[in-house]
Enzyme design. Structure first.
Site, PDB file in Angstrom:
ATOM      1  N   ALA A   1      -4.367 -12.840   6.144  1.00 23.55           N
ATOM      2  CA  ALA A   1      -4.920 -13.369   7.397  1.00 23.55           C
ATOM      3  C   ALA A   1      -3.874 -14.063   8.254  1.00 23.55           C
ATOM      4  O   ALA A   1      -4.088 -14.281   9.446  1.00 23.55           O
ATOM      5  CB  ALA A   1      -6.065 -14.334   7.099  1.00 23.55           C
TER       6      ALA A   1
ATOM      7  N   ARG B   1       7.122 -17.055  10.815  1.00 23.53           N
ATOM      8  CA  ARG B   1       8.572 -16.878  10.705  1.00 23.53           C
ATOM      9  C   ARG B   1       9.038 -15.490  11.146  1.00 23.53           C
ATOM     10  O   ARG B   1      10.230 -15.244  11.277  1.00 23.53           O
ATOM     11  CB  ARG B   1       9.012 -17.170   9.258  1.00 23.53           C
TER      12      ARG B   1
ATOM     13  N   GLY C   1      -4.601 -22.210   5.108  1.00 21.80           N
ATOM     14  CA  GLY C   1      -3.846 -22.164   3.863  1.00 21.80           C
ATOM     15  C   GLY C   1      -4.375 -21.130   2.886  1.00 21.80           C
ATOM     16  O   GLY C   1      -5.472 -20.606   3.043  1.00 21.80           O
TER      17      GLY C   1
ATOM     18  N   ARG D   1       7.119  19.824  18.897  1.00 17.75           N
ATOM     19  CA  ARG D   1       6.107  18.788  18.707  1.00 17.75           C
ATOM     20  C   ARG D   1       4.697  19.356  18.714  1.00 17.75           C
ATOM     21  O   ARG D   1       4.486  20.517  19.033  1.00 17.75           O
ATOM     22  CB  ARG D   1       6.252  17.695  19.787  1.00 17.75           C
TER      23      ARG D   1
ATOM     24  N   TYR E   1      11.041  25.647  28.353  1.00 20.32           N
ATOM     25  CA  TYR E   1       9.853  24.919  27.926  1.00 20.32           C
ATOM     26  C   TYR E   1       8.765  25.901  27.529  1.00 20.32           C
ATOM     27  O   TYR E   1       8.337  26.735  28.335  1.00 20.32           O
ATOM     28  CB  TYR E   1       9.319  24.005  29.043  1.00 20.32           C
TER      29      TYR E   1
HETATM   30  C1  UD1 Z   1       3.129 -18.795  -0.880  1.00 20.43           C
HETATM   31  C2  UD1 Z   1       2.918 -19.804  -2.010  1.00 20.43           C
HETATM   32  C3  UD1 Z   1       4.257 -20.106  -2.676  1.00 20.43           C
HETATM   33  C4  UD1 Z   1       4.886 -18.818  -3.168  1.00 20.43           C
HETATM   34  C5  UD1 Z   1       4.978 -17.777  -2.055  1.00 20.43           C
HETATM   35  C6  UD1 Z   1       5.374 -16.443  -2.657  1.00 20.43           C
HETATM   36  C7  UD1 Z   1       1.058 -21.218  -1.288  1.00 20.43           C
HETATM   37  C8  UD1 Z   1       0.656 -22.546  -0.788  1.00 20.43           C
HETATM   38  N1  UD1 Z   1       2.366 -21.027  -1.473  1.00 20.43           N
HETATM   39  O1  UD1 Z   1       3.952 -19.433   0.086  1.00 20.43           O
HETATM   40  O2  UD1 Z   1       4.072 -20.977  -3.769  1.00 20.43           O
HETATM   41  O3  UD1 Z   1       6.181 -19.100  -3.691  1.00 20.43           O
HETATM   42  O4  UD1 Z   1       3.701 -17.607  -1.411  1.00 20.43           O
HETATM   43  O5  UD1 Z   1       5.531 -15.448  -1.717  1.00 20.43           O
HETATM   44  O6  UD1 Z   1       0.214 -20.391  -1.550  1.00 20.43           O
HETATM   45  N2  UD1 Z   1      -2.571 -16.358   4.169  1.00 20.43           N
HETATM   46  C9  UD1 Z   1      -3.878 -16.202   4.584  1.00 20.43           C
HETATM   47  N3  UD1 Z   1      -4.515 -17.286   5.127  1.00 20.43           N
HETATM   48  C10 UD1 Z   1      -3.923 -18.492   5.262  1.00 20.43           C
HETATM   49  C11 UD1 Z   1      -2.591 -18.638   4.826  1.00 20.43           C
HETATM   50  C12 UD1 Z   1      -1.939 -17.551   4.277  1.00 20.43           C
HETATM   51  O7  UD1 Z   1      -4.470 -15.135   4.480  1.00 20.43           O
HETATM   52  O8  UD1 Z   1      -4.602 -19.426   5.740  1.00 20.43           O
HETATM   53  C13 UD1 Z   1      -1.875 -15.173   3.609  1.00 20.43           C
HETATM   54  C14 UD1 Z   1      -0.689 -14.750   4.433  1.00 20.43           C
HETATM   55  O9  UD1 Z   1      -1.075 -13.798   5.418  1.00 20.43           O
HETATM   56  C15 UD1 Z   1       0.237 -14.158   3.385  1.00 20.43           C
HETATM   57  C16 UD1 Z   1      -0.132 -14.900   2.104  1.00 20.43           C
HETATM   58  O10 UD1 Z   1      -1.386 -15.496   2.337  1.00 20.43           O
HETATM   59  O11 UD1 Z   1       0.012 -12.785   3.210  1.00 20.43           O
HETATM   60  C17 UD1 Z   1       0.905 -15.973   1.724  1.00 20.43           C
HETATM   61  O12 UD1 Z   1       0.986 -16.914   2.785  1.00 20.43           O
HETATM   62  P1  UD1 Z   1       2.375 -17.497   3.277  1.00 20.43           P
HETATM   63  O13 UD1 Z   1       2.106 -18.431   4.392  1.00 20.43           O
HETATM   64  O14 UD1 Z   1       3.360 -16.434   3.466  1.00 20.43           O
HETATM   65  O15 UD1 Z   1       2.768 -18.371   1.989  1.00 20.43           O
HETATM   66  P2  UD1 Z   1       4.215 -18.838   1.556  1.00 20.43           P
HETATM   67  O16 UD1 Z   1       4.645 -19.969   2.392  1.00 20.43           O
HETATM   68  O17 UD1 Z   1       5.124 -17.665   1.485  1.00 20.43           O
HETATM   69 CA    CA Z   2       4.997 -15.556   2.136  1.00 19.78          CA
END
Ligand code: UD1
Ligand code: CA
Length: 476
Positions: A21, A26, A93, A351, A384
């Site tokens: 989601a 980044r 989160g 194509r 063509y």
């Molecule tokens: C997360 C882990 C971290 C781990 C890393 C590995 C947490 C708090 N941290 O960090 O320990 O080392 O992954 O790759 O979980 N997402 C949602 N909804 C949200 C937030 C995130 O669906 O509200 C999804 C993102 O789209 C993504 C995944 O969850 O696909 C991970 O989220 P991301 O923010 O990338 O977590 P990291 O900071 O990488």
């Molecule tokens: Ca990640």
């Protein structure tokens, strides 16, 4: 790569939950991270394939940013079989992401495998190991997957006690100086008992540096309740690294590309003049003794036969090329078929379902759209051909144009066998040129030409009937 079903034994059923989601701040992109392409398809589809290969009962994908597009990308790959989407309204989160699946899963009595949409290269075999270790050692609690990294920056750290037992996961931003030294990281892949997971998530609070609900708090909570929590330490760190930035994405792309090329060289007997300057999708197939020059792109599920030569600067996307075909420099082939012993280019463009039959030649600066070029037929220069069906052993002179568009609709041009279309002929479609006929240079053909007929002029008129047998004898 068939992975045996995990549920072959009397284990609880397996459900998969993929978190996808987030926007992926980044990436600095307007597009959701999981929609960025890796190996020619969206990141999320890589994770879905690995999940599907486990034969789970059901796959849930948590979507938020560009939810419709993410769902469409997944469905384009799988249809809707066994996959459903849950909307996370606000991205609060990873803990919150999993919580959205509460209604679907809390009472499901299943084992829940939680995956991250941004960890695309994880293999189903690895996920199967994670699930097996869960069943063997941590049934009722949680097993998480970790790896050791040279540079763990940015990841959550796996903290263990002096006996090596799991204690907790600490996010980079919340870690102490000592904890930051730990190089074992949480890969974001977990196996939980459904009910235990949701009970623990109820107790997760957003009390951390990022003000988010962390899924990573759950293992510690479970362990505090006396539930079994363990770690599967995976040996291959690269396989389970996440993509957070475009630099990560480029690195993964490079890794996939190098892997695909190496496999083609070692197992497939394909020659690459300079493997570091070629793009090959993981789904592309190439036959042995084919030689691929620098700066070639083989995209999608293209299939190239044996003994071909693909010269520099050419792109071949979702196309099938037969054996002993030469694609000269700077050609673009998209969604097209080229049979054995054909030659294409330089600077040709095929194509929209163009088909070249065996031994046909399409040469310099020729564009062919949605057309069929018969056996041994040649169109060598500056032409063509659109919406055309052309027979065998016909020659299309330089500068020929099928004028297929009247401003409103597209029309067909049909050209028979053994026809000679003179240079600079305009064929005003819909129009048919019969077998063995000839058009004079510069003619504008507005009406059908019967077989064995020479037409010339603007508009073209019949000049004479040709006795094809006599002509052939005359030519020897
Ligand atoms: C997360 C882990 C971290 C781990 C890393 C590995 C947490 C708090 N941290 O960090 O320990 O080392 O992954 O790759 O979980 N997402 C949602 N909804 C949200 C937030 C995130 O669906 O509200 C999804 C993102 O789209 C993504 C995944 O969850 O696909 C991970 O989220 P991301 O923010 O990338 O977590 P990291 O900071 O990488
Ligand atoms: Ca990640």
């Amino acid at each position: 790569m068939q992975t045996p079903p995990i549920n072959a034994t009397d284990n609880s059923p397996l459900d998969v939950l993929i978190m996808a989601a987030g926007l992926g701040t980044r990436m600095r992109s307007a597009r959701a991270k999981v929609l960025h392409q890796l190996g020619g398809r969206p990141l999320i589809t890589h994770v879905c394939r690995a999940a599907r290969d486990l034969h789970p009962r059901h796959i849930y994908v948590v979507v938020g940013h560009q939810a419709e597009d993410v769902a469409a990308a997944v469905q384009a790959e799988f249809g809707d079989a066994n996959v459903s989407f849950i909307k996370q309204a606000e991205q609060r989160g990873t803990g919150d992401a999993v919580m959205t699946a509460r209604d679907a899963l809390a009472q499901a009595g299943s084992t829940v495998l939680v995956l991250s949409g941004d960890v695309p290269l994880v293999r189903s075999e690895t996920l199967a190991k994670l699930v097996r270790q869960y069943h063997a050692e941590n049934e009722g609690g949680c097993t998480l997957l970790s790896v050791r990294l040279e540079n763990p920056a940015g990841y959550g750290r796996v903290i263990r006690d002096s006996d090596g037992r799991f204690v907790k996961i600490v996010e980079q931003k919340d870690a102490s100086a000592d904890e930051l030294q730990v190089r074992e990281i949480n890969a974001g892949l977990y196996c939980f008992q459904a009910q235990a997971l949701f009970n623990a998530l109820d107790r997760v609070q957003p009390v951390n540096e990022q003000g988010e609900y962390y899924l990573t708090d759950v293992p510690e909570l479970l362990s505090g309740e006396g539930k079994p929590v363990g770690v599967y330490l995976h040996p291959d760190a690269r396989e389970v690294s996440g993509i957070n930035t475009r630099a990560d994405l480029a690195e993964f792309e490079n890794m996939l590309r190098r892997g695909a090329i190496r496999k083609l060289m070692l197992d497939g007997g394909v020659t690459f003049i300079d493997p570091s300057h070629v793009y090959v999708s993981a789904d592309a197939q190439v036959g042995r003794d084919t030689v691929i020059y620098p700066d070639v792109s083989l995209e999608g599920n293209s299939v190239i036969g044996e003994g071909c030569e693909i010269r520099s600067g050419s792109r071949i996307t979702n196309s099938r090329i037969g054996h002993r075909v030469v694609i000269k420099d700077h050609c673009v082939l998209v969604d097209s078929d080229v049979a054995d012993d054909c030659a294409v280019g330089p600077f040709a463009h095929l194509r929209m379902n163009t088909k070249m039959e065996a031994g046909a030649v399409v040469g310099n600066f020729v564009e062919v759209k949605k057309s069929r070029i018969g056996r041994g037929t040649k169109s060598m220069h500056l032409t063509y051909l659109g919406d055309a069906t052309i027979g065998e052993k016909t020659n299309i002179g330089a500068g020929t144009v099928t004028c297929n568009y009247d401003g409103k609709a597209k029309h067909q041009t049909i050209i028979g066998d053994n026809v000679r279309i003179g240079s600079d002929t305009m064929l005003i479609a819909p129009v048919t040129v019969g077998d063995n006929s000839v058009t004079g240079a510069g003619s504008v053909v507005t009406e059908d030409v019967p077989p064995d007929t020479l037409v010339v002029g603007v508009p073209a008129v019949v000049k004479k009937r040709l006795d094809s047998k006599q002509e052939k004898e005359h030519k020897g």
